[in-house]
Design an enzyme around this catalytic site. Structure first.
Site, PDB file in Angstrom:
ATOM      1  N   GLY A 231     -24.497 -48.575 -22.720  1.00 49.47           N
ATOM      2  CA  GLY A 231     -24.968 -47.802 -23.862  1.00 49.47           C
ATOM      3  C   GLY A 231     -26.118 -48.503 -24.556  1.00 49.47           C
ATOM      4  O   GLY A 231     -26.840 -49.302 -23.945  1.00 49.47           O
ATOM      5  N   SER A 232     -26.266 -48.251 -25.834  1.00 48.28           N
ATOM      6  CA  SER A 232     -27.389 -48.796 -26.593  1.00 48.28           C
ATOM      7  C   SER A 232     -27.174 -50.264 -26.934  1.00 48.28           C
ATOM      8  O   SER A 232     -26.041 -50.752 -26.995  1.00 48.28           O
ATOM      9  CB  SER A 232     -27.574 -48.000 -27.887  1.00 48.28           C
ATOM     10  OG  SER A 232     -26.527 -48.296 -28.805  1.00 48.28           O
ATOM     11  N   VAL A 235     -25.037 -50.709 -30.283  1.00 43.89           N
ATOM     12  CA  VAL A 235     -23.585 -50.673 -30.097  1.00 43.89           C
ATOM     13  C   VAL A 235     -23.137 -51.850 -29.233  1.00 43.89           C
ATOM     14  O   VAL A 235     -22.078 -52.444 -29.469  1.00 43.89           O
ATOM     15  CB  VAL A 235     -23.150 -49.332 -29.483  1.00 43.89           C
ATOM     16  CG1 VAL A 235     -21.637 -49.305 -29.269  1.00 43.89           C
ATOM     17  CG2 VAL A 235     -23.572 -48.175 -30.388  1.00 43.89           C
ATOM     18  N   GLY A 236     -23.956 -52.202 -28.246  1.00 43.42           N
ATOM     19  CA  GLY A 236     -23.617 -53.323 -27.378  1.00 43.42           C
ATOM     20  C   GLY A 236     -23.447 -54.624 -28.141  1.00 43.42           C
ATOM     21  O   GLY A 236     -22.567 -55.438 -27.822  1.00 43.42           O
ATOM     22  N   GLU A 253     -24.304 -53.345 -20.103  1.00 47.88           N
ATOM     23  CA  GLU A 253     -25.473 -52.725 -19.487  1.00 47.88           C
ATOM     24  C   GLU A 253     -26.138 -51.868 -20.564  1.00 47.88           C
ATOM     25  O   GLU A 253     -25.634 -50.794 -20.902  1.00 47.88           O
ATOM     26  CB  GLU A 253     -25.054 -51.876 -18.281  1.00 47.88           C
ATOM     27  CG  GLU A 253     -24.323 -52.643 -17.193  1.00 47.88           C
ATOM     28  CD  GLU A 253     -25.213 -53.612 -16.442  1.00 47.88           C
ATOM     29  OE1 GLU A 253     -26.443 -53.416 -16.454  1.00 47.88           O
ATOM     30  OE2 GLU A 253     -24.681 -54.567 -15.853  1.00 47.88           O
ATOM     31  N   CYS A 287     -32.006 -45.572 -18.914  1.00 41.17           N
ATOM     32  CA  CYS A 287     -32.271 -46.900 -19.474  1.00 41.17           C
ATOM     33  C   CYS A 287     -33.404 -47.613 -18.735  1.00 41.17           C
ATOM     34  O   CYS A 287     -34.116 -48.435 -19.335  1.00 41.17           O
ATOM     35  CB  CYS A 287     -31.008 -47.746 -19.440  1.00 41.17           C
ATOM     36  SG  CYS A 287     -30.270 -47.925 -17.794  1.00 41.17           S
TER      37      CYS A 287
END
Length: 485
Positions: A231-232, A235-236, A253, A287
């Site tokens: 994800g982003s 948030v990561g 990732e 991405c």
């Protein structure tokens, strides 16, 4: 079977059941905004039930002969092949993916299932020498136990399978939380495939829910030892922080801001084709997409003219139409954000060679040039059909511009001299980079992942074994040790 009615449920301990929450996630078709499904969210208690079921089932699964485990993935692969037409229609409906995108996602999903078949037999132990007489050191590869997987909305079927299948193949159990915008393809359908393939109950659990309901329960729960998140980077970062505080391994990732570099000796027509695909595949919601196309000033005009001409041929609209190149963005929030970003960037001094427009969630391509050097958009990820053309003078400036971003996921270099391209590629701070090709690639046995804000850890092949197993050292003293007291 209708995926959007029959699978609009939680899947916990081998049972399909309604969530216990007080509100529903509504699954919409992003193109026509038709309601596809309504799913009552899973609660914190149901997250706990899913993890406890996984924990119970995992012990016997880890002891199962890997050849027996392997058969499950062989059957899962056949099921996906048999249902490819149905899954394609689901990708079009739930993601707004074009038929080309659906074929791309399904091709890779099948490749990763094939690799999972091999991964079941991959872990190998070692015997290491010891400085102590009579001692034998055995090093075992063992499953971590239970893996939590959080998948994104852009390639939900593929990116769920990419973590779920190898984690299971290596002897683990899994709790999967799909993105709220893709609960069927990212979660329920994955569970159905493995259920039909004969995976024992409890080994794969799917909880469809939201942080508004469960907070960090999925991350903080004591059972999972690894969290695999795609994800982003925003948030990561939170996922990494919570995992570290709870002594869990995080495989992240995350996003990218990839540069496709066109050197002065490149095949311009070919570079144009690669750049257009690299930016606009799946509406730019990738991405690895080439946000920035860097072009040597000596070929800037030729490249720009041909690039703009090709972009103008792209058809945006109904993803079910085989001639459509760009379908809708995933939701209205994303479509509005992309349109607003373009407007702000043009107002700040950029020139729009092609100016996109929004009709519902369908956003047509934008090509920007002449961006001020301090433009914030140059260093961020744009998850939509917007590309920036940036001229440079010589390799050193190309490298400097390419590295001027907090991200480092993918990239590409186009040149008539392959070794020149490799020398430039080695100077780019990115996890992956491709010579004379596009920026969007993923292969089952090649380590996949990024540097800087683009992630932590790698997946695929041996990297997946590293991610979802751990080492256990068992020593045997064949003689007698001497102790000082």
């Amino acid at each position: 079977m209708s995926y959007f009615t029959d699978l609009a449920l939680q899947y916990i301990d081998g049972e399909w059941r309604a969530g216990g929450g007080s509100w529903d996630i509504i699954d919409f078709n992003p193109y026509n905004e038709e309601k596809l499904a309504s799913i009552t969210v899973a609660t914190v208690g149901e997250v706990d039930q899913a993890y406890r079921a996984a924990e119970r089932a995992q012990r016997a699964w880890a002891d199962t002969n890997p050849y027996t485990r392997r058969a499950v993935f062989e059957r899962a692969l056949r099921i996906v092949e048999e249902r490819e037409a149905e899954i394609t229609e689901a990708i079009i409906a739930e993601l707004g993916g074009t038929r080309t995108k659906a074929a791309f996602e399904l091709h890779l999903a099948k490749e990763f299932l094939r690799e999972a078949v091999n991964l079941a037999l991959r872990p190998e132990g070692r015997i290491l020498p010891s400085p102590v007489d009579g001692k034998e050191n055995r090093l075992y590869r063992v499953p971590v136990g239970v893996v939590g997987v959080i998948s994104p909305f852009n390639f939900p079927f593929l990116l769920s399978i990419k973590s779920v299948a190898p984690a299971l193949a290596l002897g683990n159990a899994v709790v999967l939380k799909p993105h709220q915008n893709t609960p069927i393809l990212g979660g329920a359908l994955v569970a159905k495939v493995f259920e039909d393939a004969g995976l024992p109950a409890g080994l794969l659990n799917v909880v469809i829910t939201d942080i508004a309901e469960i907070g960090d329960a999925l991350l903080e729960h004591p059972v999972p030892k690894v969290i695999s998140f795609t994800g982003s980077d925003r948030v990561g970062k939170h996922v990494a922080t919570v995992c570290a505080a709870n002594f869990k391994r995080a495989v992240l990732e995350l996003g990218g801001n990839s540069a496709l570099i066109v050197l002065d000796d490149a095949d311009i027509d070919y570079a144009v084709d690669a750049a257009v695909f690299s930016r606009f595949v799946h509406q730019g919601q990738v991405c690895m997409a080439a946000n920035r196309v860097l072009v040597d000033r000596s070929v800037e005009k030729e490249f720009t003219d041909k690039f703009v001409a090709k972009v103008r041929t792209l058809k945006a609209g109904d993803p079910a139409d085989p001639e459509t190149h760009l379908g809708p963005l995933i939701n209205s929030t994303q479509a509005e954000a992309v349109s607003s970003l373009v407007e702000q960037t043009v107002e700040a001094g950029a020139t729009a060679l092609v100016r996109g427009r929004a009709e519902g969630n369908v956003v047509t391509p934008t090509v920007l040039t002449g961006l001020p050097a301090d433009s914030p958009v140059l260093s961020q990820e744009i998850f939509g059909p917007v590309v920036m053309l940036i001229p440079f003078d010589g390799e050193d400036e190309a490298v400097r511009i390419a590295n001027d971003t907090p991200y480092g996921l993918s990239g590409a270099v186009h040149t008539g001299d392959v070794e020149r391209g490799v020398r430039v590629a080695q100077r780019i701070h990115t996890g992956m980079i491709h010579i004379n090709d596009g920026t969007v690639h993923d292969e089952p046995i090649v380590p996949f992942g990024g540097e800087k804000h683009s992630g932590v850890g790698r997946l695929n092949g041996e990297s997946t074994v590293d991610a979802f197993t751990t080492y256990k050292w068992i020593s045997i003293q064949h003689g007698r040790s001497r102790f000082p007291f």
